[in-house]
Each structure stands twice: as C-alpha cells, then as structure tokens.
Scaffold this motif. Structure first.
Motif, PDB file in Angstrom:
ATOM      1  N   UNK A 108       0.794  -1.184   0.059  1.00 35.88           N
ATOM      2  CA  UNK A 108       0.055   0.286  -0.017  1.00 35.88           C
ATOM      3  C   UNK A 108       0.880   1.401   0.061  1.00 35.88           C
ATOM      4  N   UNK A 109       2.033   1.208   0.155  1.00 35.91           N
ATOM      5  CA  UNK A 109       2.979   2.375   0.308  1.00 35.91           C
ATOM      6  C   UNK A 109       3.445   2.837  -1.095  1.00 35.91           C
ATOM      7  N   UNK A 110       3.373   2.074  -2.152  1.00 37.35           N
ATOM      8  CA  UNK A 110       3.618   2.140  -3.349  1.00 37.35           C
ATOM      9  C   UNK A 110       5.210   2.625  -3.440  1.00 37.35           C
ATOM     10  N   UNK A 111       5.967   2.173  -2.533  1.00 42.60           N
ATOM     11  CA  UNK A 111       7.415   2.325  -2.730  1.00 42.60           C
ATOM     12  C   UNK A 111       8.115   0.896  -2.285  1.00 42.60           C
ATOM     13  N   UNK A 112       9.108   0.597  -2.999  1.00 40.72           N
ATOM     14  CA  UNK A 112       9.831  -0.679  -2.903  1.00 40.72           C
ATOM     15  C   UNK A 112       9.957  -0.825  -1.324  1.00 40.72           C
ATOM     16  N   UNK A 113       9.717  -2.079  -0.644  1.00 39.24           N
ATOM     17  CA  UNK A 113      10.096  -2.376   0.605  1.00 39.24           C
ATOM     18  C   UNK A 113      11.301  -3.621   0.808  1.00 39.24           C
ATOM     19  N   UNK A 114      12.314  -2.894   1.091  1.00 34.76           N
ATOM     20  CA  UNK A 114      13.561  -3.951   1.166  1.00 34.76           C
ATOM     21  C   UNK A 114      13.608  -4.473   2.408  1.00 34.76           C
ATOM     22  N   UNK A 115      13.282  -6.036   2.502  1.00 37.38           N
ATOM     23  CA  UNK A 115      13.232  -6.800   3.805  1.00 37.38           C
ATOM     24  C   UNK A 115      14.738  -7.091   4.051  1.00 37.38           C
ATOM     25  N   UNK A 116      15.171  -7.128   5.102  1.00 37.59           N
ATOM     26  CA  UNK A 116      16.522  -7.795   5.220  1.00 37.59           C
ATOM     27  C   UNK A 116      16.276  -8.736   6.606  1.00 37.59           C
ATOM     28  N   UNK A 117      16.656 -10.046   6.609  1.00 34.13           N
ATOM     29  CA  UNK A 117      16.695 -10.802   7.561  1.00 34.13           C
ATOM     30  C   UNK A 117      17.720 -10.489   8.671  1.00 34.13           C
ATOM     31  N   UNK A 118      17.557 -10.618   9.829  1.00 25.87           N
ATOM     32  CA  UNK A 118      18.355 -10.278  11.190  1.00 25.87           C
ATOM     33  C   UNK A 118      18.237 -10.896  12.292  1.00 25.87           C
ATOM     34  N   UNK A 119      19.002 -10.990  13.053  1.00 23.52           N
ATOM     35  CA  UNK A 119      19.038 -11.765  14.235  1.00 23.52           C
ATOM     36  C   UNK A 119      18.050 -11.134  15.020  1.00 23.52           C
ATOM     37  N   UNK A 120      17.314 -11.732  16.117  1.00 22.56           N
ATOM     38  CA  UNK A 120      16.177 -10.804  17.047  1.00 22.56           C
ATOM     39  C   UNK A 120      16.873  -9.548  17.816  1.00 22.56           C
ATOM     40  N   UNK A 121      15.943  -8.702  17.552  1.00 22.55           N
ATOM     41  CA  UNK A 121      16.850  -7.275  18.195  1.00 22.55           C
ATOM     42  C   UNK A 121      15.463  -6.722  19.256  1.00 22.55           C
TER      43      UNK A 121
END
Length: 209
Positions: free
Chosen positions: A42-55
């Motif tokens: 719905x943001x109409x902008x690319x969403x870049x998801x990066x896996x990470x350790x729990x934080x």
C-alpha cells in the motif's frame, strides 16, 4: 520488525538531505521484499526486507526501528564516511551515542566495521548543528586541508544569522545556496548584512556553488 539502514536513520533524524530508494526493514522472520507495484504494497514504494537476528525494537514517534547502533553500522556498510560521522554527531547531540554498543557490533568480516571505527575515531560535534550539505562540506574541507574548523556554526552576531564564524580572527563564512541567495532581494539582504558585520569588525566571506 523495525526500520533500519537509511530509512531508519532518516526517521530518527540521524541523517538529513538524503532520500532512501526503498523502505528498509529488518526482521528476524523470513519475509520477502515487495516491489512498489505489488498489490499488497500500500506504500507504493519498494520495501526492502533484510533478515536479522532478533533485536530489541526502539520506538520513535510510534514506529519501531532497529537499535540506533545497528542503524549506524548499516550506514557504514554503504561506505560514506561523512554520512556516518554526521549520524554519530547527531546521536551525540541527542544523548543516545553509545560507543561501546557501536564497537561491540564491529567484527572481522562484518560490513561497515572498519569505516565505523574510523568515524568513531574522528568525532566532529559541529556536524550536528549544520543546516545544509554545503555547511558539512565546509567543515570537511577545513579538516582536509588543515584549516581550523569554525568555532561556531549557525549563530547570530548582533541579530544577524551567520553560517560559520571564527571568533578570534573575526571571520564569517556564508555558504550561499541558490535557494536562499539567488534572487535580487536575497542578494540585497546579504549585502546589507555584510555591511553591518563589517561595521562590527568582522570579515564576511561568501562561497557559492
């Protein structure tokens, strides 16, 4: 999940004047990035998801981010030393700078570690008070060629705002961008301020680009 990288830095006010190509998000879950035209985006902008350790999420104006130390390490991975120094100066100004937490993230093989250490070793608190990239460049040029950095930035002298001042030398430097100094009225204002500063014994110098 939480904002990270340049998106997180912009949201928390650690950097300015930049734009992020995507909304950068970190999460310990397995999630995929979404292009701007995806029907679920719905943001109409690319969403870049990066896996990470729990934080531990840090809330800022109702939006979670990764810890500030991780944000700065992500910035350092981009290779822009001055951007990282600017972020560190703003963290110091906000009283959230924790050098131990930053150094604990720096390890052999971790991207950005070497540059982050360099930035920590070259603190410049004045960067937190500049109002334009031009003023950042002024400070960096002074450091690079061995001129003493300004004693103060964005202060008023007898009611006149100046970009940078060397008090002992009575020198004022103005970084003139076209947006605030390009019209005839703005230039007439600048000349009037120069005359007033000269009357007070200061030498105003203007740089433009």
């Amino acid at each position: 999940a939480g904002l990270n990288g340049l998106t997180g830095a912009l949201w928390r006010g650690l950097v300015k004047w930049r734009t992020a190509d995507a909304v950068e998000v970190a999460t310990p879950r397995i999630c995929r990035s979404l292009p701007a035209n995806h029907p679920r985006n719905s943001l109409r902008q690319r969403i870049a998801v990066r896996s990470s350790h729990p934080f531990r999420r840090w809330m800022y104006h109702g939006i979670p981010t990764v810890p500030p130390a991780q944000i700065v390490l992500d910035l350092a991975a981009g290779g822009d030393l001055q951007l990282v120094r600017f972020a560190l100066a703003n963290m110091d100004f906000m009283r959230i700078l924790n050098e131990s937490a930053l150094l604990n993230l720096c390890h052999r093989g971790v991207r950005g570690s070497a540059l982050l250490r360099t930035a920590i070793d070259r603190p410049q608190p004045l960067l937190a008070r500049v109002r334009s990239p031009f003023e950042v460049d002024l400070i960096v040029v002074c450091e690079t060629i061995g001129i003493r950095v300004p004693d103060d930035v964005n202060v008023k002298i007898a009611g006149y705002p100046v970009d940078a001042v060397w008090w002992d030398e009575h020198v004022v430097v103005e970084c003139d961008g076209e947006g605030n100094h390009g019209t005839w009225r703005q230039q007439r204002r600048d000349r009037g301020e120069d005359i007033a500063l000269r009357t007070l014994g200061f030498l105003p110098i203007h740089y433009a680009r």
